[in-house]
Design a protein around this motif. Sequence first.
Motif, PDB file in Angstrom:
ATOM      1  N   LEU A  95      -3.543  11.443   3.007  1.00 46.74           N
ATOM      2  CA  LEU A  95      -3.172  10.876   3.875  1.00 46.74           C
ATOM      3  C   LEU A  95      -4.434  10.923   4.454  1.00 46.74           C
ATOM      4  O   LEU A  95      -4.516  10.300   5.737  1.00 46.74           O
ATOM      5  CB  LEU A  95      -1.723  11.452   5.186  1.00 46.74           C
ATOM      6  CG  LEU A  95      -1.203  11.531   4.586  1.00 46.74           C
ATOM      7  CD1 LEU A  95       0.291  11.825   5.141  1.00 46.74           C
ATOM      8  CD2 LEU A  95      -0.660   9.777   4.837  1.00 46.74           C
ATOM      9  N   LYS A 102      -9.652   4.377   7.114  1.00 45.26           N
ATOM     10  CA  LYS A 102      -8.954   3.083   7.988  1.00 45.26           C
ATOM     11  C   LYS A 102     -10.825   3.378   9.146  1.00 45.26           C
ATOM     12  O   LYS A 102     -10.659   2.248   9.504  1.00 45.26           O
ATOM     13  CB  LYS A 102      -7.721   3.812   8.642  1.00 45.26           C
ATOM     14  CG  LYS A 102      -6.772   3.857   7.843  1.00 45.26           C
ATOM     15  CD  LYS A 102      -6.689   2.822   7.578  1.00 45.26           C
ATOM     16  CE  LYS A 102      -4.971   2.527   6.952  1.00 45.26           C
ATOM     17  NZ  LYS A 102      -5.169   0.334   6.495  1.00 45.26           N
ATOM     18  N   ALA A 230       3.619  11.418   7.878  1.00 42.34           N
ATOM     19  CA  ALA A 230       3.016  10.039   7.716  1.00 42.34           C
ATOM     20  C   ALA A 230       3.539   8.983   7.890  1.00 42.34           C
ATOM     21  O   ALA A 230       3.201   7.893   8.684  1.00 42.34           O
ATOM     22  CB  ALA A 230       3.680   9.905   5.998  1.00 42.34           C
ATOM     23  N   ILE A 231       5.163   9.104   8.343  1.00 39.75           N
ATOM     24  CA  ILE A 231       5.709   7.329   9.090  1.00 39.75           C
ATOM     25  C   ILE A 231       4.482   7.605  10.901  1.00 39.75           C
ATOM     26  O   ILE A 231       4.725   6.442  11.257  1.00 39.75           O
ATOM     27  CB  ILE A 231       7.064   8.072   9.597  1.00 39.75           C
ATOM     28  CG1 ILE A 231       7.969   8.093   8.089  1.00 39.75           C
ATOM     29  CG2 ILE A 231       7.859   7.473  10.677  1.00 39.75           C
ATOM     30  CD1 ILE A 231       9.318   8.243   8.242  1.00 39.75           C
ATOM     31  N   LYS A 234       1.459   5.988  10.425  1.00 39.01           N
ATOM     32  CA  LYS A 234       1.483   4.156  10.142  1.00 39.01           C
ATOM     33  C   LYS A 234       1.593   3.843  11.226  1.00 39.01           C
ATOM     34  O   LYS A 234       1.872   3.099  11.629  1.00 39.01           O
ATOM     35  CB  LYS A 234       2.763   4.549   9.636  1.00 39.01           C
ATOM     36  CG  LYS A 234       2.746   2.990   9.121  1.00 39.01           C
ATOM     37  CD  LYS A 234       4.316   2.531   8.351  1.00 39.01           C
ATOM     38  CE  LYS A 234       3.868   0.880   7.918  1.00 39.01           C
ATOM     39  NZ  LYS A 234       4.405  -0.045   9.008  1.00 39.01           N
ATOM     40  N   ASP A 238      -0.295   1.545  13.777  1.00 37.40           N
ATOM     41  CA  ASP A 238       0.320   0.340  13.738  1.00 37.40           C
ATOM     42  C   ASP A 238       0.278  -0.492  15.457  1.00 37.40           C
ATOM     43  O   ASP A 238      -0.085  -1.498  15.832  1.00 37.40           O
ATOM     44  CB  ASP A 238       1.067  -0.304  13.160  1.00 37.40           C
ATOM     45  CG  ASP A 238       1.419  -0.644  11.500  1.00 37.40           C
ATOM     46  OD1 ASP A 238       0.198   0.146  11.565  1.00 37.40           O
ATOM     47  OD2 ASP A 238       2.062   0.414  10.676  1.00 37.40           O
ATOM     48  N   HIS A 315      -2.381   3.140   2.441  1.00 35.12           N
ATOM     49  CA  HIS A 315      -1.347   2.884   3.978  1.00 35.12           C
ATOM     50  C   HIS A 315       0.012   4.076   3.926  1.00 35.12           C
ATOM     51  O   HIS A 315       0.298   4.550   2.668  1.00 35.12           O
ATOM     52  CB  HIS A 315      -0.718   1.204   3.529  1.00 35.12           C
ATOM     53  CG  HIS A 315       0.262   1.265   3.930  1.00 35.12           C
ATOM     54  ND1 HIS A 315       1.784   1.868   4.426  1.00 35.12           N
ATOM     55  CD2 HIS A 315       0.587  -0.045   5.229  1.00 35.12           C
ATOM     56  CE1 HIS A 315       2.537   1.578   4.804  1.00 35.12           C
ATOM     57  NE2 HIS A 315       1.772  -0.464   5.289  1.00 35.12           N
ATOM     58  N   PRO A 316      -0.023   4.814   4.653  1.00 37.53           N
ATOM     59  CA  PRO A 316       0.289   6.426   5.043  1.00 37.53           C
ATOM     60  C   PRO A 316       2.199   6.163   4.103  1.00 37.53           C
ATOM     61  O   PRO A 316       2.040   7.295   3.276  1.00 37.53           O
ATOM     62  CB  PRO A 316       1.110   6.542   6.040  1.00 37.53           C
ATOM     63  CG  PRO A 316       0.260   5.372   7.135  1.00 37.53           C
ATOM     64  CD  PRO A 316       0.269   4.433   6.116  1.00 37.53           C
ATOM     65  N   ILE A 317       2.879   5.068   4.013  1.00 38.61           N
ATOM     66  CA  ILE A 317       3.533   4.769   2.830  1.00 38.61           C
ATOM     67  C   ILE A 317       3.685   4.427   1.917  1.00 38.61           C
ATOM     68  O   ILE A 317       4.238   5.391   0.796  1.00 38.61           O
ATOM     69  CB  ILE A 317       4.894   3.837   3.423  1.00 38.61           C
ATOM     70  CG1 ILE A 317       5.543   3.444   5.349  1.00 38.61           C
ATOM     71  CG2 ILE A 317       6.192   3.617   2.667  1.00 38.61           C
ATOM     72  CD1 ILE A 317       5.703   5.056   5.020  1.00 38.61           C
TER      73      ILE A 317
END
Length: 383
Positions: A95, A102, A230-231, A234, A238, A315-317
Motif C-alpha cells: 500500500l 499514485k 486498504a479500504i 481506496k 476515490d 489499487h488498494p483492493i
Amino acid sequence: MSKDSKKNSLSNSLIRPISNEKWQPISIPLVSIIISFIAAAIVILVMGKNPLQAFYNLFQGAGILPKPTYAGYKSMLTDFLSLLNAMTPLVFASLAVAVAFKAGLFNIGVSGQMLVSGFLATIIVGYSGLDAIMAKPLVLLIGMIAGGLMGGLVGWLKYKFNINEVVSTIMLNYIAQYVISFFIQMYYIDPVSRQSKYIAEVSRLTLVNVEVANLKMDIPLGFILAIIIAILIKFVMDKTVVGFEIKAIGSNRNAAKYAGINVGGTTVLAMVISGGLAGLAGVTYYLGYFSSIQPKVLSSIGFDSIAVSLLGNSHPIGVIFSSFLISVIDQGNTYMSSQAGIRQEISSVIIGLILLFSACGEYLKHKVSRVKEKEVDRKESEA
C-alpha cells in the motif's frame, strides 16, 4: 479462411477476455497469473515432475488445502493464520508503494522506513515494560509517525531541491541500515542470537501460540487493520479532494500546478502517507511476525512490495489479493519442495513469471486498443 484472417481471429480471441476497460484492472493481472502458472507448469514438466501435484502441495503448505497429517497442536487453520501473519506487513508495504505510485513517485525506501519504525518502536515500547493495552497501540502510533517522517523527508527533498526520490530513498536505506546496526550491536545485541534482544510479548502485534480447541496458533492483530486501511486508502483516493490531487500530480505535475493544486505540498503529503504505511509494515514485521531485528539486514518485503503493488495495479483492493497470492507461493514452497521433490527456488520462478507477465499490462492495454481500432476500421470499410 485466409492466413491473415486466422491470425486476426486468434488475436481477437486472446484479447477478448481483457477487452472491457472497466474490468482491465482485474482481468489483466488475472490473465497474467494464469499465463505464469502455465509457464511454471511447463518448467516443472521439463524437470520430470507433475505440476498439478506440485501446485496442490504448494497450496497445502500455505494452509489453503488440508495436509494428510499434522504435528501436535497444528491444523490447516494454524497454517492459514501463519500465512496471514506473513502477509500482513506485505499488505502495508505494498500500500505504501501504491500510494507513492499514485503521486507519480517511486518509494524504493520502504525497507529503510520499516527498519527505522521497527527499531524505534522496539527500544521505546518493546523494552519498556508497559502493559499490552498501552503497548500495542503505542507501537502502531510510533510506526506511523517514524515512517511518515522519513517519507515526508523524501517528499520535502523532492519538492525543495528536486532530488529524485529513488536516489534519496536508496541513500536513506543505507543510512538506516548501518546506523541502526551500530546501535543494536553496541547496546541491544543478544549474545546468543546475535540479533537485537527479544521484545516483551505484551508489545508484540502477533499473539503467539494462543491455545484454542487444542490448537496452538499465531494470531496477527495487524491483519484486520491492514484490510481496514486498504479500504480507507481506496476511499481517500476515490472520494476526497486529497486523493484527487495526489492522482492529478501523478498524472501530470505541470497540468496539476496549472490547475491550482499545491504540487509541492501534495508531494510531501503523499510521501508522508506512503511512509506511514511503510512504518506500519515495519512494526507488524519486527514486532509482529518477528520479535527482534537482525543487524545489517534490510527486509526483502520492502522490495517485494514494489512488484506486489504493480501486480495489483496500485489499487488498494488489488494489493490485498496480490499480497495474498505472493504470500501463498512464498509460504507454501517449503512443503511443496519436501512433498513434490521440487527445489524451493521454483516458487521464486513462479513469482518472477507472474511479475514478468504483469509488467506487460500496459502492452496488453495498447494491444486491446489497437485491435478495437482495427475492428472499427474494418466495419467502416465494409459499410
